[in-house]
Design a protein around this motif. Structure first.
Motif, PDB file in Angstrom:
ATOM      1  N   ILE A   1       0.845  -1.198   0.000  1.00  0.00           N
ATOM      2  CA  ILE A   1       0.000   0.000   0.000  1.00  0.00           C
ATOM      3  C   ILE A   1       0.879   1.246   0.000  1.00  0.00           C
ATOM      4  O   ILE A   1       1.851   1.330   0.755  1.00  0.00           O
ATOM      5  CB  ILE A   1      -0.913   0.020   1.236  1.00  0.00           C
ATOM      6  N   GLU A   2       0.520   2.229  -0.814  1.00  0.00           N
ATOM      7  CA  GLU A   2       1.134   3.545  -0.768  1.00  0.00           C
ATOM      8  C   GLU A   2       0.049   4.584  -0.500  1.00  0.00           C
ATOM      9  O   GLU A   2      -1.019   4.536  -1.122  1.00  0.00           O
ATOM     10  CB  GLU A   2       1.850   3.876  -2.090  1.00  0.00           C
TER      11      GLU A   2
ATOM     12  N   LEU B   1      -5.085   1.272   9.533  1.00  0.00           N
ATOM     13  CA  LEU B   1      -4.002   0.473   8.959  1.00  0.00           C
ATOM     14  C   LEU B   1      -3.613  -0.659   9.916  1.00  0.00           C
ATOM     15  O   LEU B   1      -2.586  -0.604  10.584  1.00  0.00           O
ATOM     16  CB  LEU B   1      -2.794   1.369   8.664  1.00  0.00           C
TER      17      LEU B   1
ATOM     18  N   VAL C   1      -1.360  -4.723   7.913  1.00  0.00           N
ATOM     19  CA  VAL C   1      -0.920  -4.312   6.582  1.00  0.00           C
ATOM     20  C   VAL C   1       0.531  -4.752   6.402  1.00  0.00           C
ATOM     21  O   VAL C   1       1.384  -4.464   7.236  1.00  0.00           O
ATOM     22  CB  VAL C   1      -1.047  -2.789   6.402  1.00  0.00           C
TER      23      VAL C   1
ATOM     24  N   SER D   1       4.241  -1.152   3.305  1.00  0.00           N
ATOM     25  CA  SER D   1       3.518   0.075   2.982  1.00  0.00           C
ATOM     26  C   SER D   1       4.469   1.271   3.017  1.00  0.00           C
ATOM     27  O   SER D   1       5.494   1.252   3.692  1.00  0.00           O
ATOM     28  CB  SER D   1       2.366   0.303   3.965  1.00  0.00           C
TER      29      SER D   1
ATOM     30  N   SER E   1       1.208  -4.228  11.773  1.00  0.00           N
ATOM     31  CA  SER E   1       1.603  -4.001  10.386  1.00  0.00           C
ATOM     32  C   SER E   1       3.122  -4.027  10.288  1.00  0.00           C
ATOM     33  O   SER E   1       3.815  -3.473  11.138  1.00  0.00           O
ATOM     34  CB  SER E   1       1.057  -2.658   9.898  1.00  0.00           C
TER      35      SER E   1
ATOM     36  N   MET F   1       6.864  -1.168   7.201  1.00  0.00           N
ATOM     37  CA  MET F   1       6.265   0.128   6.889  1.00  0.00           C
ATOM     38  C   MET F   1       7.331   1.222   6.874  1.00  0.00           C
ATOM     39  O   MET F   1       8.193   1.270   7.751  1.00  0.00           O
ATOM     40  CB  MET F   1       5.191   0.494   7.915  1.00  0.00           C
TER      41      MET F   1
END
Length: 280
Positions: free
Chosen positions: A41-42, A54, A57, A60, A78, A81
């Motif tokens: 994800i961006e 979030l 995730v 990212s 997540s 990141m």
């Protein structure tokens, strides 16, 4: 990679199980878990105001984004990141994560932030307000940290800090393998019950610093006038530049300073009670 531009998402899980997705100027509004169970994800120039956006995730990039107070607990579970150039006004971010990289991030409500992180690298990180950031985290390296949050870095392991300015109390309690370079550490009861803490060219203020410490090392450090009862029940190797106000009952080791205001050795000292204390 799919791109979504200039849209607003609300409600429950609007982007659940999204993969290979870029968000540009997107608003995550009222609702919960907007980007849960996602990967690759961006998010660029986005506004986060919903809860838990979030979680879970994998991989990212979060850039130039704003996290509103309503987005509390925004990022948990997540991994991998990267966050850069972001402003966060919400508490309880960053929990239970691995491989988190931050660049130029300001957190204005750092309450209970960075809990149980394994692998945190940060440059130009600013923390305001809140309690217990970094609790229980490990494998941390930070360059240029400014923090006025309370009770920072408790129960952490394997930490390296450069050029930090920390104003707090009860910092670095029950830590293991912490090394701090060229930093300013202001506040009471610094580093109690720590193991293998090393301070290099640091300035320390606040009463009763560095007590109950095991294998404590100071290299070319300086102390403020309010630093009394230092090193109580600690094993220590300290090279101090300038004056230290008072040293009390260190357990063992060596303390050398340019000037020592007073030394308190009384019947309560703990064995082996063989610390050498002297002036240059």
């Amino acid at each position: 990679m799919k791109t979504i531009n200039n849209e607003k998402f609300e409600g429950e899980r609007p982007l659940f199980e999204s993969h290979n997705l870029r968000l540009e100027k997107v608003t995550i509004g009222e609702g919960e878990s907007a980007l849960k169970e996602c990967s690759n994800i961006e998010a660029v120039d986005c506004h986060f105001a919903g809860k838990y956006p979030l979680w879970h995730v994998e991989k990212s990039l979060i850039s130039k984004c704003y996290f509103a107070p309503e987005s509390r607990s925004a990022i948990w579970y997540s991994n991998d990141m990267i966050m850069e150039h972001c402003i966060i006004n919400a508490p309880k971010l960053f929990r239970e994560m691995t491989n988190l990289t931050l660049r130029d991030v300001t957190i204005n409500d750092a309450d209970e932030t960075f809990w149980n992180i394994n692998g945190l690298e940060a440059t130009n990180l600013t923390l305001h307000e809140g309690t217990y950031p970094f609790m229980g985290s490990k494998n941390i390296k930070i360059e240029n940290l400014v923090s006025d949050s309370k009770y920072v870095f408790q129960y952490v392991k394997n930490v390296e800090l450069h050029h930090a300015k920390i104003t707090t109390k009860d910092a670095f309690w029950e830590t293991e393998n912490v090394t701090i370079y060229d930093s300013e550490l202001n506040g009471e009861y610094l580093g109690w019950h720590s193991k293998n803490m090393t301070l290099v060219r640091c300035h320390i203020t606040g009463e009763q610093p560095l007590c109950y410490a095991e294998n404590l090392k100071l290299v070319d450090c300086t102390f403020g006038n309010d630093c009394d009862r230092a090193f109580e029940y600690s094993t220590v190797d300290a090279q101090i530049n300038g004056r230290i106000t008072n040293i009390k009952n260190p357990t063992s080791g060596l303390i050398i300073a340019d000037e020592i205001g007073s030394i308190t050795i009384d019947e309560n000292i703990k064995q082996p009670a063989n610390c050498i204390i002297k002036t240059r």
